[in-house]
Write an enzyme that holds these catalytic residues in place. Sequence first.
Site, PDB file in Angstrom:
ATOM      1  CG  PHE A 157      -1.848   0.911   0.757  1.00  0.00           C
ATOM      2  CD1 PHE A 157      -2.993   0.147   0.127  1.00  0.00           C
ATOM      3  CD2 PHE A 157      -2.339   1.506   1.878  1.00  0.00           C
ATOM      4  CE1 PHE A 157      -4.336   1.332  -0.592  1.00  0.00           C
ATOM      5  CE2 PHE A 157      -3.528   2.435   1.412  1.00  0.00           C
ATOM      6  CZ  PHE A 157      -4.574   2.528   0.875  1.00  0.00           C
ATOM      7  N   GLY A 158       1.479   1.066  -0.861  1.00  0.00           N
ATOM      8  CA  GLY A 158       2.747   2.037  -0.817  1.00  0.00           C
ATOM      9  C   GLY A 158       2.029   3.394  -1.813  1.00  0.00           C
ATOM     10  CB  ILE A 160       2.474   1.884  -7.540  1.00  0.00           C
ATOM     11  CG1 ILE A 160       3.882   3.125  -7.721  1.00  0.00           C
ATOM     12  CG2 ILE A 160       1.881   1.698  -8.405  1.00  0.00           C
ATOM     13  CD1 ILE A 160       5.126   2.165  -8.801  1.00  0.00           C
ATOM     14  NE  ARG A 181       7.396  -5.545   4.306  1.00  0.00           N
ATOM     15  CZ  ARG A 181       8.341  -4.457   3.629  1.00  0.00           C
ATOM     16  NH1 ARG A 181       9.016  -4.967   3.451  1.00  0.00           N
ATOM     17  NH2 ARG A 181       8.198  -3.448   2.596  1.00  0.00           N
ATOM     18  CB  ALA A 242       4.870  -5.979  -8.147  1.00  0.00           C
ATOM     19  NE  ARG A 243      11.286  -4.868 -10.017  1.00  0.00           N
ATOM     20  CZ  ARG A 243      11.029  -4.235 -10.464  1.00  0.00           C
ATOM     21  NH1 ARG A 243       9.737  -3.863 -10.969  1.00  0.00           N
ATOM     22  NH2 ARG A 243      12.032  -3.321 -10.097  1.00  0.00           N
ATOM     23  CD  GLU A 272       9.872  -9.020 -16.412  1.00  0.00           C
ATOM     24  OE1 GLU A 272      10.550  -7.494 -17.041  1.00  0.00           O
ATOM     25  OE2 GLU A 272       9.314  -8.372 -15.703  1.00  0.00           O
ATOM     26  CG  HIS A 290       8.789  -4.450 -16.719  1.00  0.00           C
ATOM     27  ND1 HIS A 290       9.653  -4.930 -16.021  1.00  0.00           N
ATOM     28  CD2 HIS A 290       8.541  -3.426 -16.289  1.00  0.00           C
ATOM     29  CE1 HIS A 290      10.115  -4.498 -14.852  1.00  0.00           C
ATOM     30  NE2 HIS A 290       9.140  -3.605 -14.797  1.00  0.00           N
ATOM     31  N   GLY A 292       5.781  -0.487 -17.236  1.00  0.00           N
ATOM     32  CA  GLY A 292       4.581  -0.304 -16.403  1.00  0.00           C
ATOM     33  C   GLY A 292       5.385   1.480 -16.085  1.00  0.00           C
TER      34      GLY A 292
HETATM   35  C1  DGY Z   1      11.262  -0.026 -11.946  1.00  0.00           C
HETATM   36  O1  DGY Z   1      10.637   1.576 -11.913  1.00  0.00           O
HETATM   37  O2  DGY Z   1      10.986  -0.638 -10.882  1.00  0.00           O
HETATM   38  C2  DGY Z   1      10.010  -0.358 -13.479  1.00  0.00           C
HETATM   39  O3  DGY Z   1       9.540  -1.935 -12.765  1.00  0.00           O
HETATM   40  C3  DGY Z   1      11.470  -0.562 -13.629  1.00  0.00           C
HETATM   41  O4  DGY Z   1      12.855  -1.002 -12.505  1.00  0.00           O
END
Ligand code: DGY
Length: 324
Positions: A157-158, A160, A181, A242-243, A272, A290, A292
Amino acid sequence: MSARPRVLLTRRWTAEVEQYLAERFDVTVNESDTPLDAAALTAAMQSQDAICPTVTDRIDRQLLAAPNRRVRLIGNYGVGFNHVDVEAAKEFGIRVSNTPDVLTDTTADLAILLMLMVSRRAGEGERELREGRWTGWRPTHLMGQGLAGKTLGLIGFGRIAQSTARKARLGLDMRIAYNSRRRAAADVEAEHQATYFDSVDELVAACDVISLHCPGGASTHHLISAERLRRMKSTALLINTARGPVVDEAALVEALSQGRIAGAGLDVYEQEPKVHPGLLALDNVVLLPHLGSATRETRTAMGMRVAENLEAFFAGRPLRDPVV
Ligand code: DGY
């Protein structure tokens, strides 16, 4: 010989930022714009004052421990820094910075884009049309699901996540729930009318859309496991900006192909740029490469944010965005 600090950009950046940096530093740009191998990165550790990597570079302990190291700053281009061993950097006295804030809305937009694409079956529709399979309008054609009144569950909940919450609530009329967290302050929860779940298991079971906004790394590896996918509603959608490794991709393929969840929208992947072949074969998943933070404005702002950190560091001022 130049007295200006030597700075390596491991990939091509926008022209504005490359020019800005070239006016201030002795800049080397990796013109090939393909990931540098460990030997090239090691040579850079020994010849540069700062390296500016991206998510496609692996800045691990071994690299940071390079003999005759000259680098003193890792100015990461991106907000996520799980590809940098920050513990090792700290140990070796190497500073690390990142680029928060400037990509918040752009990345949240992409989470919303994926939500809409998956819920309205936009990828399937586009493929059908381009492949000449569209036979015309009919009442039961490619029916998706509406998002209004549904609950969006955010993991993390940061900045973004909160921007995604704002857009989903005000733009799509969704309800907001979250797990992180640390519980957010009461005024932040009130602003988003967000319900806190202290258990990820309960959050995934209760929500209609789950969107991931936690950092990558060991603590979140396969947080979305086969077991948690089983807990989700059969109508639920999973969104990941996210990742990749936060999701067990093989388990996701299984859940999507067996209809245990309704769909997924992914911008990031475990390996990736490789994508699990099982995902490529499925219609109920939207796959983006990717993207974003990929707008001209944001990619320039990210570069300028790295520049601010470089300038502060080499002027002996505190970093704008210290990670370590
Ligand atoms: C970020 O800013 O974390 C993007 O996913 C690229 O790294």
